[in-house]
Design a protein around this motif. Structure first.
Motif, PDB file in Angstrom:
ATOM      1  N   ALA A 196       0.844  -1.214   0.000  1.00 12.99           N
ATOM      2  CA  ALA A 196       0.000   0.000   0.000  1.00 12.99           C
ATOM      3  C   ALA A 196       0.871   1.253   0.000  1.00 12.99           C
ATOM      4  O   ALA A 196       0.568   2.225  -0.710  1.00 12.99           O
ATOM      5  CB  ALA A 196      -0.931  -0.009   1.214  1.00 12.99           C
ATOM      6  N   ILE A 197       1.948   1.243   0.763  1.00 10.64           N
ATOM      7  CA  ILE A 197       2.824   2.432   0.797  1.00 10.64           C
ATOM      8  C   ILE A 197       3.553   2.593  -0.547  1.00 10.64           C
ATOM      9  O   ILE A 197       3.751   3.716  -1.023  1.00 10.64           O
ATOM     10  CB  ILE A 197       3.821   2.359   1.986  1.00 10.64           C
ATOM     11  N   VAL A 198       3.913   1.491  -1.173  1.00  5.55           N
ATOM     12  CA  VAL A 198       4.567   1.578  -2.494  1.00  5.55           C
ATOM     13  C   VAL A 198       3.589   2.158  -3.523  1.00  5.55           C
ATOM     14  O   VAL A 198       3.952   3.028  -4.325  1.00  5.55           O
ATOM     15  CB  VAL A 198       5.101   0.192  -2.922  1.00  5.55           C
ATOM     16  N   GLU A 199       2.348   1.710  -3.478  1.00  7.19           N
ATOM     17  CA  GLU A 199       1.317   2.277  -4.358  1.00  7.19           C
ATOM     18  C   GLU A 199       1.170   3.776  -4.114  1.00  7.19           C
ATOM     19  O   GLU A 199       1.056   4.575  -5.043  1.00  7.19           O
ATOM     20  CB  GLU A 199      -0.037   1.618  -4.074  1.00  7.19           C
ATOM     21  N   LEU A 200       1.161   4.135  -2.833  1.00  7.08           N
ATOM     22  CA  LEU A 200       1.030   5.546  -2.458  1.00  7.08           C
ATOM     23  C   LEU A 200       2.201   6.358  -3.036  1.00  7.08           C
ATOM     24  O   LEU A 200       2.000   7.432  -3.607  1.00  7.08           O
ATOM     25  CB  LEU A 200       0.995   5.662  -0.924  1.00  7.08           C
ATOM     26  N   ILE A 201       3.404   5.827  -2.892  1.00 12.01           N
ATOM     27  CA  ILE A 201       4.587   6.536  -3.404  1.00 12.01           C
ATOM     28  C   ILE A 201       4.490   6.688  -4.928  1.00 12.01           C
ATOM     29  O   ILE A 201       4.806   7.753  -5.471  1.00 12.01           O
ATOM     30  CB  ILE A 201       5.886   5.817  -2.972  1.00 12.01           C
ATOM     31  N   LYS A 260      10.585  -3.109  -3.178  1.00  9.62           N
ATOM     32  CA  LYS A 260       9.394  -3.109  -4.037  1.00  9.62           C
ATOM     33  C   LYS A 260       9.394  -1.917  -5.001  1.00  9.62           C
ATOM     34  O   LYS A 260       8.888  -2.017  -6.116  1.00  9.62           O
ATOM     35  CB  LYS A 260       8.123  -3.075  -3.180  1.00  9.62           C
ATOM     36  N   LEU A 261       9.947  -0.798  -4.546  1.00 15.16           N
ATOM     37  CA  LEU A 261      10.001   0.383  -5.423  1.00 15.16           C
ATOM     38  C   LEU A 261      10.828   0.079  -6.665  1.00 15.16           C
ATOM     39  O   LEU A 261      10.498   0.517  -7.770  1.00 15.16           O
ATOM     40  CB  LEU A 261      10.628   1.565  -4.678  1.00 15.16           C
ATOM     41  N   LYS A 262      11.907  -0.693  -6.470  1.00 14.55           N
ATOM     42  CA  LYS A 262      12.794  -1.001  -7.612  1.00 14.55           C
ATOM     43  C   LYS A 262      12.053  -1.758  -8.705  1.00 14.55           C
ATOM     44  O   LYS A 262      12.432  -1.714  -9.870  1.00 14.55           O
ATOM     45  CB  LYS A 262      13.980  -1.851  -7.129  1.00 14.55           C
ATOM     46  N   PRO A 299       7.951   0.577 -12.763  1.00 14.17           N
ATOM     47  CA  PRO A 299       8.522   1.120 -14.007  1.00 14.17           C
ATOM     48  C   PRO A 299       9.410   2.344 -13.734  1.00 14.17           C
ATOM     49  O   PRO A 299       9.214   3.047 -12.737  1.00 14.17           O
ATOM     50  CB  PRO A 299       7.275   1.528 -14.807  1.00 14.17           C
ATOM     51  N   THR A 300      10.349   2.585 -14.635  1.00 14.94           N
ATOM     52  CA  THR A 300      11.377   3.607 -14.421  1.00 14.94           C
ATOM     53  C   THR A 300      10.807   4.977 -14.048  1.00 14.94           C
ATOM     54  O   THR A 300      11.351   5.647 -13.166  1.00 14.94           O
ATOM     55  CB  THR A 300      12.215   3.774 -15.723  1.00 14.94           C
ATOM     56  N   ILE A 301       9.721   5.398 -14.679  1.00 15.17           N
ATOM     57  CA  ILE A 301       9.212   6.750 -14.401  1.00 15.17           C
ATOM     58  C   ILE A 301       8.730   6.909 -12.963  1.00 15.17           C
ATOM     59  O   ILE A 301       8.560   8.021 -12.491  1.00 15.17           O
ATOM     60  CB  ILE A 301       8.074   7.180 -15.373  1.00 15.17           C
ATOM     61  N   TYR A 302       8.509   5.785 -12.269  1.00 16.49           N
ATOM     62  CA  TYR A 302       8.035   5.865 -10.870  1.00 16.49           C
ATOM     63  C   TYR A 302       9.177   5.792  -9.852  1.00 16.49           C
ATOM     64  O   TYR A 302       8.922   5.833  -8.651  1.00 16.49           O
ATOM     65  CB  TYR A 302       7.039   4.734 -10.587  1.00 16.49           C
ATOM     66  N   GLN A 303      10.402   5.660 -10.331  1.00 18.24           N
ATOM     67  CA  GLN A 303      11.513   5.497  -9.393  1.00 18.24           C
ATOM     68  C   GLN A 303      11.743   6.780  -8.589  1.00 18.24           C
ATOM     69  O   GLN A 303      11.736   7.878  -9.139  1.00 18.24           O
ATOM     70  CB  GLN A 303      12.806   5.150 -10.147  1.00 18.24           C
ATOM     71  N   VAL A 304      11.919   6.617  -7.276  1.00 18.60           N
ATOM     72  CA  VAL A 304      12.285   7.744  -6.412  1.00 18.60           C
ATOM     73  C   VAL A 304      13.386   7.262  -5.479  1.00 18.60           C
ATOM     74  O   VAL A 304      13.560   6.062  -5.285  1.00 18.60           O
ATOM     75  CB  VAL A 304      11.105   8.228  -5.527  1.00 18.60           C
ATOM     76  N   GLU A 305      14.088   8.197  -4.913  1.00 12.21           N
ATOM     77  CA  GLU A 305      15.062   7.836  -3.877  1.00 12.21           C
ATOM     78  C   GLU A 305      14.326   7.855  -2.536  1.00 12.21           C
ATOM     79  O   GLU A 305      13.736   8.875  -2.172  1.00 12.21           O
ATOM     80  CB  GLU A 305      16.210   8.851  -3.884  1.00 12.21           C
ATOM     81  N   LEU A 306      14.332   6.719  -1.855  1.00 11.83           N
ATOM     82  CA  LEU A 306      13.643   6.643  -0.558  1.00 11.83           C
ATOM     83  C   LEU A 306      14.684   6.811   0.537  1.00 11.83           C
ATOM     84  O   LEU A 306      15.669   6.075   0.577  1.00 11.83           O
ATOM     85  CB  LEU A 306      12.957   5.285  -0.404  1.00 11.83           C
TER      86      LEU A 306
END
Ligand code: ADP
Ligand code: ZN
Length: 290
Positions: free
Chosen positions: A217-222, A253-255, A258-265
């Protein structure tokens, strides 16, 4: 100096702050759930003796913090707190949501120069956050803004869970400490806190699944936040969000996104008084240094 006040549901802290350093701090029990009518005088008493040294008051507060009023959702009541405090202190007052204050502290105190956009997420009793977009803290006059715990997330093939806000599958209803504790309590057939779940039930197969769903759920939120703000950096804090388990699972899970959703956590840098320091820094940025 600035008088900074952090009004939470269980405790209230006040501090004299100079150059983002706490000079003196006082803490008391919160009265938000009992005596809202006396909140302003309670806060003014707490800061007794500081007014002469201060040029403004910065208030970080839970709930919907608008420009003039605060709506304390859990108490189901709102107050014209800005006017009450300006009258009582005889000083200019700036108010902001507590998670927004922490976001501003993170934005202001990061050790390395960063993009001008940053999102802070706190996973604790609830799920909250703050958004700094192009160097500006995102706010709304009625205070319902950047309450990212109430963004709903997809949860294919799982039963929808109702949130106390009236919608379904809000991140807060799935991944907050309260939500994890509630769901875990029905799995293990006794009342357990989220902390106990993490410490004692980490190997229980249904709890493992529950924590997978919470971190999903948090990954979806991010991913939603990335699509909305374009932020390159997400600070994940709060008692639950700061745990190694949450940080590591979410990073992994963030990794897979898709690339456009990548963020630095990243974990927060501004420490236990982030709300107080963030509020003081924000007041300085909007009303200057006296
Ligand atoms: P606050 O909301 O003021 O940060 P607490 O930190 O006491 O309040 O707790 C908030 C939630 O975080 C509770 O659900 C609690 O069980 C959970 N929690 C606190 N510490 C931990 C921990 N070390 N691991 C997992 N959950 C925790
Ligand atoms: Zn909700």
């Amino acid at each position: 100096m600035i008088i900074a006040i952090d009004v939470g549901g269980t405790k209230i802290s006040a501090a004299l702050v100079k150059d983002s350093k706490i000079i003196e701090i006082r803490k008391v029990e919160s009265i938000v759930h009992q005596d809202l009518a006396y909140l302003a005088s309670y806060l003014i008493n707490l800061c007794e003796g500081w007014t002469e040294q201060a040029y403004s008051v910065a208030v970080a507060c839970s709930g919907l913090v608008g420009t003039e009023r605060v709506n304390f959702l859990s108490a189901n009541d709102s107050l014209p707190l800005k006017l009450q405090l300006e009258t009582g202190f005889g000083l200019p007052v700036v108010m902001l949501n507590d998670a927004a204050a922490a976001a501003w502290a993170e934005y202001s105190l990061r050790p390395n120069p960063l993009d001008s956009t940053l999102v802070y997420i706190t996973v604790s009793t609830g799920v909250g956050g703050g958004i700094v977009q192009n160097g500006q803290l995102v706010m709304a006059a009625d205070g319902f803004c950047a309450h990212i715990g109430h963004m709903s997330v997809s949860r294919p093939e799982l039963p929808a869970i109702e949130c106390h806000c009236g919608r379904f599958n809000c991140a807060e209803a799935l991944a907050s400490g309260t939500a994890i504790a509630n769901q875990a309590s029905s799995i293990v057939n006794k009342a357990v806190s989220c902390k106990t779940v993490f410490n004692e039930y980490g190997c229980h197969p249904e709890i493992v699944q529950l924590l997978e769903q919470a971190t999903d759920a948090i990954v979806e939120l991010i991913a939603n936040i990335k699509a909305l703000t374009g932020t390159g950096i997400v600070v994940l804090g709060g008692s639950v969000g700061s745990t190694h388990l949450f940080q590591e699972r979410i990073k992994k899970k963030l990794k897979a996104l898709p690339t456009i959703y990548q963020v630095e956590l990243v974990a927060p840098v501004s420490g236990e008084h982030a709300d107080l320091i963030g509020a003081a820094l924000y007041a300085d940025s909007v009303i200057g240094c006296g």
